[in-house]
Design a protein around this motif. Structure first.
Motif, PDB file in Angstrom:
ATOM      1  N   VAL A 119       0.839  -1.200   0.000  1.00 14.19           N
ATOM      2  CA  VAL A 119       0.000   0.000   0.000  1.00 14.19           C
ATOM      3  C   VAL A 119       0.876   1.253   0.000  1.00 14.19           C
ATOM      4  O   VAL A 119       0.597   2.227  -0.715  1.00 14.19           O
ATOM      5  CB  VAL A 119      -0.954   0.007   1.214  1.00 14.19           C
ATOM      6  CG1 VAL A 119      -1.685   1.345   1.311  1.00 14.19           C
ATOM      7  CG2 VAL A 119      -1.964  -1.126   1.104  1.00 14.19           C
ATOM      8  N   ILE A 120       1.947   1.236   0.782  1.00 22.41           N
ATOM      9  CA  ILE A 120       2.846   2.400   0.831  1.00 22.41           C
ATOM     10  C   ILE A 120       3.517   2.607  -0.517  1.00 22.41           C
ATOM     11  O   ILE A 120       3.671   3.747  -0.976  1.00 22.41           O
ATOM     12  CB  ILE A 120       3.884   2.226   1.953  1.00 22.41           C
ATOM     13  CG1 ILE A 120       3.193   2.315   3.315  1.00 22.41           C
ATOM     14  CG2 ILE A 120       4.979   3.293   1.854  1.00 22.41           C
ATOM     15  CD1 ILE A 120       4.104   2.058   4.482  1.00 22.41           C
ATOM     16  N   TYR A 121       3.907   1.514  -1.179  1.00 25.55           N
ATOM     17  CA  TYR A 121       4.479   1.642  -2.520  1.00 25.55           C
ATOM     18  C   TYR A 121       3.466   2.268  -3.477  1.00 25.55           C
ATOM     19  O   TYR A 121       3.813   3.120  -4.318  1.00 25.55           O
ATOM     20  CB  TYR A 121       4.923   0.274  -3.047  1.00 25.55           C
ATOM     21  CG  TYR A 121       6.142  -0.291  -2.372  1.00 25.55           C
ATOM     22  CD1 TYR A 121       7.165   0.538  -1.922  1.00 25.55           C
ATOM     23  CD2 TYR A 121       6.280  -1.667  -2.165  1.00 25.55           C
ATOM     24  CE1 TYR A 121       8.288   0.017  -1.295  1.00 25.55           C
ATOM     25  CE2 TYR A 121       7.401  -2.189  -1.530  1.00 25.55           C
ATOM     26  CZ  TYR A 121       8.395  -1.347  -1.096  1.00 25.55           C
ATOM     27  OH  TYR A 121       9.501  -1.854  -0.477  1.00 25.55           O
ATOM     28  N   GLU A 122       2.193   1.844  -3.378  1.00 23.23           N
ATOM     29  CA  GLU A 122       1.139   2.386  -4.238  1.00 23.23           C
ATOM     30  C   GLU A 122       0.954   3.885  -3.977  1.00 23.23           C
ATOM     31  O   GLU A 122       0.800   4.685  -4.907  1.00 23.23           O
ATOM     32  CB  GLU A 122      -0.180   1.653  -3.980  1.00 23.23           C
ATOM     33  CG  GLU A 122      -0.180   0.199  -4.421  1.00 23.23           C
ATOM     34  CD  GLU A 122      -1.406  -0.545  -3.914  1.00 23.23           C
ATOM     35  OE1 GLU A 122      -2.241   0.091  -3.225  1.00 23.23           O
ATOM     36  OE2 GLU A 122      -1.527  -1.754  -4.177  1.00 23.23           O
ATOM     37  N   ILE A 123       0.977   4.261  -2.677  1.00 23.10           N
ATOM     38  CA  ILE A 123       0.820   5.673  -2.309  1.00 23.10           C
ATOM     39  C   ILE A 123       1.953   6.511  -2.893  1.00 23.10           C
ATOM     40  O   ILE A 123       1.722   7.575  -3.481  1.00 23.10           O
ATOM     41  CB  ILE A 123       0.781   5.825  -0.778  1.00 23.10           C
ATOM     42  CG1 ILE A 123      -0.483   5.176  -0.205  1.00 23.10           C
ATOM     43  CG2 ILE A 123       0.850   7.288  -0.379  1.00 23.10           C
ATOM     44  CD1 ILE A 123      -0.482   5.072   1.309  1.00 23.10           C
ATOM     45  N   MET A 124       3.172   6.023  -2.729  1.00 24.25           N
ATOM     46  CA  MET A 124       4.323   6.776  -3.222  1.00 24.25           C
ATOM     47  C   MET A 124       4.278   6.919  -4.738  1.00 24.25           C
ATOM     48  O   MET A 124       4.651   7.965  -5.291  1.00 24.25           O
ATOM     49  CB  MET A 124       5.616   6.100  -2.767  1.00 24.25           C
ATOM     50  CG  MET A 124       5.837   6.187  -1.252  1.00 24.25           C
ATOM     51  SD  MET A 124       7.293   5.296  -0.674  1.00 24.25           S
ATOM     52  CE  MET A 124       8.603   6.220  -1.469  1.00 24.25           C
ATOM     53  N   ALA A 125       3.802   5.872  -5.421  1.00 23.64           N
ATOM     54  CA  ALA A 125       3.703   5.945  -6.878  1.00 23.64           C
ATOM     55  C   ALA A 125       2.636   6.957  -7.300  1.00 23.64           C
ATOM     56  O   ALA A 125       2.850   7.751  -8.217  1.00 23.64           O
ATOM     57  CB  ALA A 125       3.377   4.559  -7.437  1.00 23.64           C
ATOM     58  N   ARG A 126       1.497   6.925  -6.620  1.00 28.40           N
ATOM     59  CA  ARG A 126       0.417   7.848  -6.974  1.00 28.40           C
ATOM     60  C   ARG A 126       0.803   9.300  -6.728  1.00 28.40           C
ATOM     61  O   ARG A 126       0.439  10.191  -7.498  1.00 28.40           O
ATOM     62  CB  ARG A 126      -0.844   7.522  -6.163  1.00 28.40           C
ATOM     63  CG  ARG A 126      -1.594   6.294  -6.628  1.00 28.40           C
ATOM     64  CD  ARG A 126      -3.001   6.299  -6.085  1.00 28.40           C
ATOM     65  NE  ARG A 126      -3.737   5.110  -6.517  1.00 28.40           N
ATOM     66  CZ  ARG A 126      -5.059   5.021  -6.495  1.00 28.40           C
ATOM     67  NH1 ARG A 126      -5.776   6.042  -6.075  1.00 28.40           N
ATOM     68  NH2 ARG A 126      -5.657   3.921  -6.884  1.00 28.40           N
ATOM     69  N   LEU A 127       1.527   9.525  -5.637  1.00 29.40           N
ATOM     70  CA  LEU A 127       1.883  10.894  -5.259  1.00 29.40           C
ATOM     71  C   LEU A 127       3.242  11.320  -5.801  1.00 29.40           C
ATOM     72  O   LEU A 127       3.681  12.442  -5.544  1.00 29.40           O
ATOM     73  CB  LEU A 127       1.873  11.025  -3.729  1.00 29.40           C
ATOM     74  CG  LEU A 127       0.541  10.715  -3.043  1.00 29.40           C
ATOM     75  CD1 LEU A 127       0.672  10.894  -1.538  1.00 29.40           C
ATOM     76  CD2 LEU A 127      -0.574  11.596  -3.595  1.00 29.40           C
ATOM     77  N   GLN A 128       3.902  10.389  -6.533  1.00 32.13           N
ATOM     78  CA  GLN A 128       5.236  10.663  -7.075  1.00 32.13           C
ATOM     79  C   GLN A 128       6.173  11.133  -5.959  1.00 32.13           C
ATOM     80  O   GLN A 128       6.881  12.136  -6.094  1.00 32.13           O
ATOM     81  CB  GLN A 128       5.161  11.704  -8.191  1.00 32.13           C
ATOM     82  CG  GLN A 128       4.322  11.246  -9.379  1.00 32.13           C
ATOM     83  CD  GLN A 128       4.280  12.261 -10.497  1.00 32.13           C
ATOM     84  OE1 GLN A 128       4.750  13.380 -10.363  1.00 32.13           O
ATOM     85  NE2 GLN A 128       3.716  11.863 -11.626  1.00 32.13           N
TER      86      GLN A 128
END
Length: 216
Positions: free
Chosen positions: A190-199
């Motif tokens: 989930v944290i990886y997904e968040i970082m990807a979405r927020l760049q």
């Protein structure tokens, strides 16, 4: 046999590359109520003050002394790095400052040390948000008459928002997994997904980006 003590030669000193300190920023403080006090404090802190009415040059920091951060940011101002020294800074004012890249320092917290640090932050922006500002943004709601910030792209799911709020509170992945009743592997994903979405480049940067976009 008598042992002779011979002084050992000095150990060779490892060569360490010197890192030049960041040169202090030149600041310009336009005339306003309370500006004289801030200008005197700047000199005590060793900061270079440009002419009150003249141009301070590219990269210089403009220091606005005002009663309220939100009102100051909505008025006309010079382009470039900006530091606001304000009596009050509501949640909306802080969000507006973050989105415009301005630094806010409350007059009640004004000292030589805090002022010099705020000038450095304005001159050399960092992707993360200082903890006092982040805490205020995450724990307060808009007051009467304050507009609710519109959340623009990107967006986060409910689970991503829950995880990010816990990250902002300082919880490690194992703690988040226990609180949300899921596996630590799920939290990492989930944290990886968040970082990807927020760049975002780091967890702190992800929290900062979410706050700037009004997502948390």
């Amino acid at each position: 046999m008598t042992a002779t003590l011979i002084e050992a030669p000095p150990a060779p000193t490892a060569h360490v590359a010197s890192i030049a300190p960041t040169p202090p920023a030149v600041i310009r403080i336009p005339p306003s109520r309370g500006a004289d006090r801030v200008r005197a404090l700047a000199r005590q802190a060793g900061l270079t003050c440009a002419s009150e009415h003249g141009e301070a040059g590219s990269g210089s920091v403009t220091v606005l002394v005002a009663a309220d951060a939100q009102q100051a940011l909505r008025g006309e101002r010079d382009p470039g790095p900006l530091l606001l020294v304000c009596d009050t800074a509501c949640r909306t004012g802080l969000l507006l400052a973050l989105r415009t890249g301005a630094v806010v320092l409350k007059a009640a917290d004004l000292t030589e040390k805090t002022f010099a640090a705020a000038v450095r932050r304005a001159a050399h922006p960092h992707p993360s948000i200082p903890y006092p500002e982040l805490s205020h943004l995450l724990t307060t709601t808009p007051g009467p008459g304050e507009p609710v910030p519109a959340a623009g792209p990107p967006t986060l799911t409910a689970r991503q928002t829950s995880v990010l709020r816990l990250v902002a509170e300082g919880h490690a992945n194992a703690d988040i997994a226990r609180l949300l009743d899921c596996s630590e592997h799920t939290v990492k994903n989930v944290i990886y997904e968040i970082m990807a979405r927020l760049q975002a480049r780091s967890r702190a940067h992800a929290v900062a980006q979410a706050v700037r976009h009004g997502l948390v």
